[in-house]
Motif scaffolding. Structure first.
Motif, PDB file in Angstrom:
ATOM      1  N   ARG A  24       0.808  -1.223   0.000  1.00 25.69           N
ATOM      2  CA  ARG A  24       0.000   0.000   0.000  1.00 25.69           C
ATOM      3  C   ARG A  24       0.841   1.272   0.000  1.00 25.69           C
ATOM      4  NH1 ARG A  24      -5.438  -1.051   1.157  1.00 25.69           N
ATOM      5  NH2 ARG A  24      -5.798  -3.124   2.000  1.00 25.69           N
ATOM      6  N   SER A  25       2.066   1.180   0.487  1.00 32.82           N
ATOM      7  CA  SER A  25       2.936   2.356   0.542  1.00 32.82           C
ATOM      8  C   SER A  25       3.426   2.791  -0.843  1.00 32.82           C
ATOM      9  CB  SER A  25       4.134   2.081   1.452  1.00 32.82           C
ATOM     10  OG  SER A  25       4.880   0.980   0.957  1.00 32.82           O
ATOM     11  N   VAL A  26       3.329   1.908  -1.834  1.00 31.78           N
ATOM     12  CA  VAL A  26       3.786   2.230  -3.188  1.00 31.78           C
ATOM     13  C   VAL A  26       2.673   2.994  -3.910  1.00 31.78           C
ATOM     14  CG1 VAL A  26       4.548   1.271  -5.400  1.00 31.78           C
ATOM     15  CG2 VAL A  26       5.221   0.154  -3.257  1.00 31.78           C
ATOM     16  N   PRO A  27       2.962   4.222  -4.362  1.00 29.85           N
ATOM     17  CA  PRO A  27       1.928   4.966  -5.094  1.00 29.85           C
ATOM     18  C   PRO A  27       1.430   4.185  -6.303  1.00 29.85           C
ATOM     19  CG  PRO A  27       3.778   6.397  -4.556  1.00 29.85           C
ATOM     20  CD  PRO A  27       4.189   4.991  -4.215  1.00 29.85           C
ATOM     21  N   ARG A  28       0.148   4.218  -6.509  1.00 27.37           N
ATOM     22  CA  ARG A  28      -0.470   3.465  -7.603  1.00 27.37           C
ATOM     23  C   ARG A  28       0.171   3.793  -8.954  1.00 27.37           C
ATOM     24  NH1 ARG A  28      -5.507   1.038  -7.187  1.00 27.37           N
ATOM     25  NH2 ARG A  28      -6.173   0.127  -9.144  1.00 27.37           N
ATOM     26  N   ALA A  29       0.499   5.070  -9.182  1.00 26.20           N
ATOM     27  CA  ALA A  29       1.113   5.475 -10.457  1.00 26.20           C
ATOM     28  C   ALA A  29       2.467   4.797 -10.657  1.00 26.20           C
ATOM     29  CB  ALA A  29       1.267   6.995 -10.512  1.00 26.20           C
ATOM     30  N   VAL A  30       3.222   4.631  -9.580  1.00 25.24           N
ATOM     31  CA  VAL A  30       4.523   3.956  -9.665  1.00 25.24           C
ATOM     32  C   VAL A  30       4.306   2.486 -10.009  1.00 25.24           C
ATOM     33  CG1 VAL A  30       6.548   3.219  -8.341  1.00 25.24           C
ATOM     34  CG2 VAL A  30       5.690   5.564  -8.123  1.00 25.24           C
ATOM     35  N   ALA A  31       3.347   1.851  -9.363  1.00 23.35           N
ATOM     36  CA  ALA A  31       3.058   0.440  -9.635  1.00 23.35           C
ATOM     37  C   ALA A  31       2.599   0.253 -11.084  1.00 23.35           C
ATOM     38  CB  ALA A  31       2.004  -0.079  -8.664  1.00 23.35           C
ATOM     39  N   VAL A  32       1.743   1.135 -11.561  1.00 23.99           N
ATOM     40  CA  VAL A  32       1.263   1.049 -12.946  1.00 23.99           C
ATOM     41  C   VAL A  32       2.431   1.256 -13.912  1.00 23.99           C
ATOM     42  CG1 VAL A  32      -0.176   2.193 -14.688  1.00 23.99           C
ATOM     43  CG2 VAL A  32      -1.120   1.673 -12.431  1.00 23.99           C
ATOM     44  N   ALA A  33       3.286   2.252 -13.637  1.00 22.20           N
ATOM     45  CA  ALA A  33       4.435   2.518 -14.513  1.00 22.20           C
ATOM     46  C   ALA A  33       5.361   1.305 -14.583  1.00 22.20           C
ATOM     47  CB  ALA A  33       5.206   3.739 -14.028  1.00 22.20           C
ATOM     48  N   LEU A  34       5.644   0.682 -13.436  1.00 19.43           N
ATOM     49  CA  LEU A  34       6.504  -0.499 -13.441  1.00 19.43           C
ATOM     50  C   LEU A  34       5.842  -1.663 -14.181  1.00 19.43           C
ATOM     51  CD1 LEU A  34       8.144  -0.327  -9.925  1.00 19.43           C
ATOM     52  CD2 LEU A  34       9.266  -0.110 -12.142  1.00 19.43           C
ATOM     53  N   GLY A  35       4.522  -1.777 -14.065  1.00 20.49           N
ATOM     54  CA  GLY A  35       3.801  -2.808 -14.805  1.00 20.49           C
ATOM     55  C   GLY A  35       3.910  -2.605 -16.309  1.00 20.49           C
TER      56      GLY A  35
END
Length: 148
Positions: free
Chosen positions: A83-94
């Motif tokens: 949850r600490s990872v911003p959603r935008a960062v997770a989407v970008a890495l995906g």
């Protein structure tokens, strides 16, 4: 690893480049990449776990590879983030991971077995990995030139 069916190693990224060109480095990617630790664990030839430890938290990817017919595979990748990872960062890495998978497609579709492949500095323990992976080939694989 102490389990025969598993193989694990650590990877480091040295930065990102637009269109794969060394002349087009992504701004700040070199410093960001130095703060990310990636561990990859293979469970046999069909399940791969990626764990990215970042200053923002941990992201994981589980990739499954399912043979559906000779020379054809179905690959699925699922991402999970703390949850600490911003959603935008997770989407970008995906997205980056998906593009890397597509870049690998050409290699997979044209790969040829080389008993002594040409390796470069930074390729890691590739020969050890090849020996480990060889345990999953059938004895009839020798008919196709795979001599493990």
């Amino acid at each position: 690893m102490d389990k025969e069916h598993m193989c694990s190693f650590e990877e480091r990224t040295h930065g990102l480049q637009l269109f794969g060109s060394p002349r087009l480095p992504v701004p700040l990617s070199r410093s960001v990449a130095s703060s990310i630790q990636t561990n990859v664990t293979f469970e046999g030839p069909t399940v791969v776990h990626f764990r990215l430890q970042t200053p923002l938290g941990v992201l994981r990817q589980v990739k499954t590879i399912l043979p559906v017919e000779p020379f054809k595979q179905y690959v699925e990748a699922r991402w999970y983030a703390e949850r600490s990872v911003p959603r935008a960062v997770a989407v970008a890495l995906g997205i980056i991971g998906g593009r890397a998978l597509e870049q690998d497609r050409e290699v997979w579709e044209n790969k040829i077995y080389h008993k002594k492949p040409v390796l470069m500095s930074g390729d890691g323990p590739f020969l050890d990995f090849m020996r480990w992976y060889g345990q999953f080939y059938s004895t009839s694989s020798r008919n196709f030139g795979y001599d493990w």
